[in-house]
Design an enzyme around this catalytic site. Structure first.
Site, mmCIF file in Angstrom:
data_model
loop_
_atom_site.group_PDB
_atom_site.id
_atom_site.type_symbol
_atom_site.label_atom_id
_atom_site.label_comp_id
_atom_site.label_asym_id
_atom_site.label_seq_id
_atom_site.Cartn_x
_atom_site.Cartn_y
_atom_site.Cartn_z
ATOM 1 N N PHE A 1 -84.942 141.378 -15.133
ATOM 2 C CA PHE A 1 -85.609 140.383 -14.282
ATOM 3 C C PHE A 1 -85.010 139.013 -14.506
ATOM 4 O O PHE A 1 -84.220 138.834 -15.426
ATOM 5 C CB PHE A 1 -87.126 140.369 -14.541
ATOM 6 C CG PHE A 1 -87.512 140.221 -15.997
ATOM 7 C CD1 PHE A 1 -87.637 138.963 -16.580
ATOM 8 C CD2 PHE A 1 -87.734 141.344 -16.798
ATOM 9 C CE1 PHE A 1 -87.991 138.829 -17.926
ATOM 10 C CE2 PHE A 1 -88.085 141.217 -18.142
ATOM 11 C CZ PHE A 1 -88.208 139.959 -18.696
ATOM 12 N N TYR B 1 -80.989 134.086 -28.191
ATOM 13 C CA TYR B 1 -82.422 133.802 -28.204
ATOM 14 C C TYR B 1 -83.163 134.028 -29.532
ATOM 15 O O TYR B 1 -84.328 133.668 -29.635
ATOM 16 C CB TYR B 1 -83.108 134.610 -27.094
ATOM 17 C CG TYR B 1 -82.635 134.178 -25.720
ATOM 18 C CD1 TYR B 1 -83.080 132.981 -25.168
ATOM 19 C CD2 TYR B 1 -81.735 134.935 -24.992
ATOM 20 C CE1 TYR B 1 -82.632 132.562 -23.926
ATOM 21 C CE2 TYR B 1 -81.282 134.521 -23.739
ATOM 22 C CZ TYR B 1 -81.740 133.337 -23.214
ATOM 23 O OH TYR B 1 -81.300 132.914 -21.985
HETATM 24 C C1 LIG Z 1 -76.518 130.442 -22.696
HETATM 25 C C2 LIG Z 1 -76.677 129.011 -22.190
HETATM 26 C C3 LIG Z 1 -77.873 128.923 -21.254
HETATM 27 C C4 LIG Z 1 -76.893 128.113 -23.425
HETATM 28 O O1 LIG Z 1 -77.197 126.802 -22.998
HETATM 29 P P1 LIG Z 1 -76.854 125.505 -23.899
HETATM 30 O O2 LIG Z 1 -77.530 124.351 -23.297
HETATM 31 O O3 LIG Z 1 -75.403 125.463 -24.126
HETATM 32 O O4 LIG Z 1 -77.591 125.910 -25.250
HETATM 33 P P2 LIG Z 1 -78.032 124.855 -26.376
HETATM 34 O O5 LIG Z 1 -77.043 123.743 -26.433
HETATM 35 O O6 LIG Z 1 -79.452 124.495 -26.190
HETATM 36 O O7 LIG Z 1 -77.864 125.804 -27.639
HETATM 37 C C5 LIG Z 1 -78.802 125.919 -28.663
HETATM 38 C C6 LIG Z 1 -78.181 126.708 -29.775
HETATM 39 O O8 LIG Z 1 -77.840 128.022 -29.295
HETATM 40 C C7 LIG Z 1 -76.455 128.281 -29.502
HETATM 41 N N1 LIG Z 1 -75.970 129.044 -28.338
HETATM 42 C C8 LIG Z 1 -76.163 128.730 -27.054
HETATM 43 N N2 LIG Z 1 -75.583 129.645 -26.254
HETATM 44 C C9 LIG Z 1 -75.011 130.543 -27.063
HETATM 45 C C10 LIG Z 1 -74.230 131.716 -26.841
HETATM 46 N N3 LIG Z 1 -73.944 132.142 -25.585
HETATM 47 N N4 LIG Z 1 -73.803 132.411 -27.908
HETATM 48 C C11 LIG Z 1 -74.072 131.986 -29.169
HETATM 49 N N5 LIG Z 1 -74.811 130.871 -29.441
HETATM 50 C C12 LIG Z 1 -75.254 130.161 -28.400
HETATM 51 C C13 LIG Z 1 -75.817 126.907 -29.576
HETATM 52 O O9 LIG Z 1 -74.596 126.940 -30.262
HETATM 53 C C14 LIG Z 1 -76.867 126.121 -30.284
HETATM 54 O O10 LIG Z 1 -76.803 126.416 -31.664
HETATM 55 P P3 LIG Z 1 -76.955 125.250 -32.751
HETATM 56 O O11 LIG Z 1 -78.292 124.624 -32.494
HETATM 57 O O12 LIG Z 1 -76.867 125.989 -34.034
HETATM 58 O O13 LIG Z 1 -75.833 124.338 -32.473
HETATM 59 C C15 LIG Z 1 -75.410 128.532 -21.441
HETATM 60 O O14 LIG Z 1 -74.314 128.652 -22.304
HETATM 61 C C16 LIG Z 1 -75.111 129.301 -20.182
HETATM 62 O O15 LIG Z 1 -75.545 128.901 -19.109
HETATM 63 N N6 LIG Z 1 -74.347 130.425 -20.257
HETATM 64 C C17 LIG Z 1 -73.990 131.233 -19.076
HETATM 65 C C18 LIG Z 1 -75.199 131.871 -18.402
HETATM 66 C C19 LIG Z 1 -76.057 132.627 -19.380
HETATM 67 O O16 LIG Z 1 -75.579 133.399 -20.190
HETATM 68 N N7 LIG Z 1 -77.372 132.416 -19.286
HETATM 69 C C20 LIG Z 1 -78.348 133.116 -20.085
HETATM 70 C C21 LIG Z 1 -78.964 134.159 -19.248
HETATM 71 S S1 LIG Z 1 -80.071 135.174 -20.164
#
Ligand SMILES: CC(C)(COP(=O)(O)OP(=O)(O)OC[C@H]1O[C@@H](n2cnc3c(N)ncnc32)[C@H](O)[C@@H]1OP(=O)(O)O)[C@@H](O)C(=O)NCCC(=O)NCCS
Length: 414
Positions: A414, A124
């Site tokens: 949360f 984030y």
């Molecule tokens: C974390 C999550 C929501 C990211 O969603 P996503 O659609 O893949 O994210 P995006 O494609 O919009 O990523 C945006 C940027 O963040 C980075 N990023 C996303 N998730 C990341 C992670 N877990 N670790 C490191 N970088 C991450 C991407 O590489 C991308 O970077 P870039 O723009 O330099 O290429 C998804 O991987 C997920 O559902 N994970 C499991 C559940 C989880 O952890 N949810 C978060 C709860 S707080």
């Protein structure tokens, strides 16, 4: 086919729940009972989904939250939760699209900050969030604490500990927890729904284990804290009890309550280990044991992440221990809160406004959230290259203004 990001409708909510559970690696089955229990408590206008055709492939929800500030005030936050992207659709920018839409709506609504608890640290920061509070978790070897087991449940200060039940916790809990906001910054308020979830009154998707509850009352009879804990049932081959008490929730609004509740937990017969659950990073726990080495640090990690949306409200919404003025040059790639601001602060109050004056410190908006809640040192951030000192000594002055004696803490996920 393009993927559409939009708010979900009531009829799509069961699918949204299924996608959420899949994203969080929980059993994907969602019962009608669970849907009926959750639906009244979500704002569908703030419940986003991503649709690939009619397939729901991402979830994102936000709600209104109050967060305590330094000095006991509060800020309205856009609290972000239940963020998932389906494993088939990750790293295609879906989180970024949902986040951009939600933060824009929060800014438009006038929320001062956005908050979240991050599943993983690297996700984030790119959206302007910084870790504003941290947490610790301890494992206490009860037999090494040096506490006198004969004092079990009888605090030395004239107060008392009583066992109680979920009904009483739902009555006394909100008032006691509400006082925490006056003790530390970063405390997120609990809604009636949170109390129902935390005491087993809502429909639970994971197995519910009824905890034990104990309340601490001061000598005058005032409730100053309570604890909810579970225990396992383990005995070794020599018939020694080897049980762990795991704290689910411990709210203490005075040092006396904190001491009495930890001493109580460490003196329950058959309990050989107490796991503290997430505590403030500067919790008194290890030091209030006669032998602090009985407590082992299990976790030290980031907790509440804050994204500043309204610089003036954030900087005017807290107290300051000294009198000083600083000009901050804030970079915000998303355009929500960047610019140059002058803060004039004193113990009597603070004012903050945009300025054309030259800046003392330059930093990203993510660092401002971290500094504003009082935990982090601007000097340390400058050493890390995350704060740029444009006037000699400005980082040290910022520390005198921003840092707090007690570190911020956010007890709730949360
Ligand atoms: C974390 C999550 C929501 C990211 O969603 P996503 O659609 O893949 O994210 P995006 O494609 O919009 O990523 C945006 C940027 O963040 C980075 N990023 C996303 N998730 C990341 C992670 N877990 N670790 C490191 N970088 C991450 C991407 O590489 C991308 O970077 P870039 O723009 O330099 O290429 C998804 O991987 C997920 O559902 N994970 C499991 C559940 C989880 O952890 N949810 C978060 C709860 S707080």
């Amino acid at each position: 086919m393009t993927v559409d990001v939009r708010a979900v409708t009531e009829s799509e909510f069961p699918d949204w729940q299924r996608a959420l559970r899949t994203g969080f690696l929980r059993p994907p089955v969602v019962t009608d009972e669970e849907v009926a229990d959750r639906l009244p408590h979500v704002d569908l206008a703030r419940t986003l989904g991503a649709f690939d055709g009619d397939r729901l492939v991402a979830t994102f929800r936000s709600f209104r939250q109050e967060v305590s500030t330094v000095g006991g005030g509060s800020l309205t936050a856009d609290a972000i939760t239940q963020v998932t992207v389906s494993p088939t659709h990750r790293r295609r920018g879906l989180l970024s699209r949902m986040m951009t839409a939600d933060l824009a709506a929060a800014k438009e609504r006038g929320d001062a900050i956005a908050t979240l608890i991050a599943a993983e640290y690297p996700i984030y920061g790119r959206y302007g969030f910084g870790p504003a509070s941290w947490c610790s978790e301890w494992s206490v070897d009860v037999r090494r604490t040096g506490l006198d087991p004969r004092r079990s449940g009888r605090p030395e200060d004239g107060g008392r500990i009583d066992l109680t039940d979920a009904d009483e916790i739902r009555k006394i809990g909100p008032g006691t927890h509400g006082r925490l906001a006056g003790v530390r910054a970063g405390v997120t308020h609990r809604s009636p729904r949170d109390w129902d979830n935390g005491t087993g009154r809502s429909v639970q998707s994971d197995p519910w284990r009824e905890p034990y509850y104990a309340v601490y009352r001061s000598e005058s009879g005032e409730v100053e804290g309570f604890v909810a804990y579970t225990a396992d049932d383990k005995w070794d081959d020599a018939k020694q009890p080897m049980n762990t008490a795991t704290v689910r929730d411990l709210v203490a609004v005075t040092p006396a309550a904190e001491r009495a509740l930890w001493h109580y937990l460490c003196s329950v017969d058959w309990i050989s280990t107490v796991r503290s659950g997430y505590r403030a990073p500067d919790d008194t726990l290890p030091l209030l044991l006669p032998d602090p080495r009985a407590a082992k640090l299990l976790t030290y990690a980031d907790m509440l992440w804050v994204r500043v949306l309204d610089v003036v409200r954030v900087l005017e919404g807290r107290t300051y221990p000294v009198t000083d003025g600083l000009v901050l040059d804030l970079r915000d790639g998303d355009g929500f809160a960047g610019g140059r601001y002058r803060l004039d602060a004193s113990p009597a109050g603070a004012s903050c406004a945009r300025t054309g004056e030259s800046a003392d410190l330059a930093l990203d908006i993510a660092e401002l959230g971290v500094l504003a809640f009082g935990d982090e040192s601007a000097v340390r951030l400058a050493r890390l290259g995350r704060v740029e000192e444009l006037t000699a000594g400005a980082a040290a002055r910022a520390d005198l203004l921003f840092r707090t004696p007690l570190r911020p803490f956010s007890p709730d996920i949360f």
